[in-house]
Design a protein around this motif. Sequence first.
Motif, short mmCIF file in Angstrom:
data_model
loop_
_atom_site.label_atom_id
_atom_site.label_comp_id
_atom_site.label_asym_id
_atom_site.label_seq_id
_atom_site.Cartn_x
_atom_site.Cartn_y
_atom_site.Cartn_z
N ARG A 1 -20.23 14.58 -40.33
CA ARG A 1 -18.99 15.04 -39.74
C ARG A 1 -19.03 16.55 -39.52
O ARG A 1 -19.55 17.29 -40.34
N THR B 1 -22.35 20.53 -40.66
CA THR B 1 -22.11 19.10 -40.79
C THR B 1 -22.24 18.73 -42.26
O THR B 1 -23.11 19.26 -42.97
N LEU C 1 -16.78 17.71 -26.24
CA LEU C 1 -16.85 16.42 -26.91
C LEU C 1 -17.05 15.31 -25.89
O LEU C 1 -16.44 15.32 -24.81
N GLU C 2 -17.86 14.35 -26.26
CA GLU C 2 -18.10 13.18 -25.42
C GLU C 2 -17.28 12.01 -25.95
O GLU C 2 -17.50 11.52 -27.06
N ARG D 1 -21.06 17.48 -28.10
CA ARG D 1 -22.27 17.85 -27.36
C ARG D 1 -22.57 19.33 -27.49
O ARG D 1 -23.73 19.75 -27.37
N SER E 1 -15.84 7.38 -33.98
CA SER E 1 -16.16 8.81 -34.03
C SER E 1 -16.42 9.30 -32.62
O SER E 1 -16.70 8.53 -31.70
N VAL F 1 -15.09 13.95 -35.70
CA VAL F 1 -16.07 14.50 -34.77
C VAL F 1 -17.39 14.64 -35.51
O VAL F 1 -17.43 15.16 -36.64
N VAL F 2 -18.48 14.19 -34.90
CA VAL F 2 -19.79 14.22 -35.55
C VAL F 2 -20.77 15.00 -34.68
O VAL F 2 -20.60 15.13 -33.47
N GLY F 3 -21.82 15.52 -35.34
CA GLY F 3 -22.92 16.18 -34.62
C GLY F 3 -22.50 17.49 -33.99
O GLY F 3 -21.55 18.16 -34.40
N GLY F 4 -23.26 17.86 -32.96
CA GLY F 4 -22.94 19.06 -32.20
C GLY F 4 -23.76 20.28 -32.52
O GLY F 4 -23.70 21.26 -31.79
N GLN G 1 -18.69 12.18 -30.45
CA GLN G 1 -19.88 13.03 -30.52
C GLN G 1 -19.60 14.39 -29.90
O GLN G 1 -19.08 14.48 -28.78
#
Length: 349
Positions: free
Chosen positions: A195, A190, A83-84, A69, A65, A161-164, A67
């Motif tokens: 996700r 999310t 995205l990181e 930011r 996945s 893609v997760v979080g954010g 992350q």
Amino acid sequence: MSGTGMNGAHLRDLASDALRRWPRLRVALRRADRQLSRQVTQLKGAVQTPAPRRIFRAALPAGPSIQARFVGVLDGHTLNLDLEVPSALAADVVGAELHLVRGSTRLTVPADLRRASGGLAASAAVLLCGRPGGLDLPPGDPWRVECRLISESGGGDPVRVVGGLTERPAGPTVSTPPCPDSGHRYRPLTDQAGRLTLAVAVPGALAELTDVRLDWTGASLDVRTVGWHADGPVEVGLEPRGGGESFRIGGEPVGPDLLRFALPLSPMTETGRVRERTFDVRLYAGPRRLRVGTVLHDLTNPKKSLRPPAAIVWAAPGRSVRVRPYFTPAGSLALACLPIQSRPTDGKS
């Protein structure tokens, strides 16, 4: 016998006496006791029974996945992501794409790569509207956000893609403003697995003010219908605060879903009245009755930020009107009209 024992016995006697006097209470206590016993038994069985593996697989998706930011929808229709990229996925990466997925539909837009202090980062700015180059996302189930990292060989599978999502401080603007074109709201969310998704909500029926036209020869309002189409006659109602005669005026089409309404300033400001009168503006189309105002913006209180200029407009021979439009905190339009009588001349130069 001690005092404590005597008090305990006395309380038991009182409780027994209460149960004898109120049999309904005794029945209710028995039912509550049986229900509590069943719940305790079910809880013990759930603890002793191991949960199926498929539940964990659905809640914790396997695979890599990325992350997020930062995630935000700026100006109501521009999705911005930063995205990181983890070091395990950054090897031999020469490009990136952003994917929006719902069911069998997969939409792709390019993303930019850059070297960051912690390694590799990807960013994208996606126009979400019907304008040229934009993605016109239909409402419904949320769109899942994925990122595809392209290697030197051209390979690479989309990665979730997760979080954010972060809490934003309160200020003069809202976090998820509506699109100024369609009124749609694009809200990053999310799901239960963490996700990143994008929800699309359609607006209700709106009567959006697009312009207040004031000059010496007249005054008019330009109103756009959003979220609906007028199939019959459309009128604007001018309703005075504090009572009095209200006015209805028809509209003239001047564009797609855009109508212009000329204000009847002469009857709105009767001869001999010198005080200012305030009119609330409503739009009528069949059974619809909508407030005319402005909501397609990112302001929490449009009254403080949006201040249309006032003007003096000719209303009738020997009489003009100072028209002062303003918005309420909810965005509704109000018109404050102050008659200005001309001074009679005595023939002297």
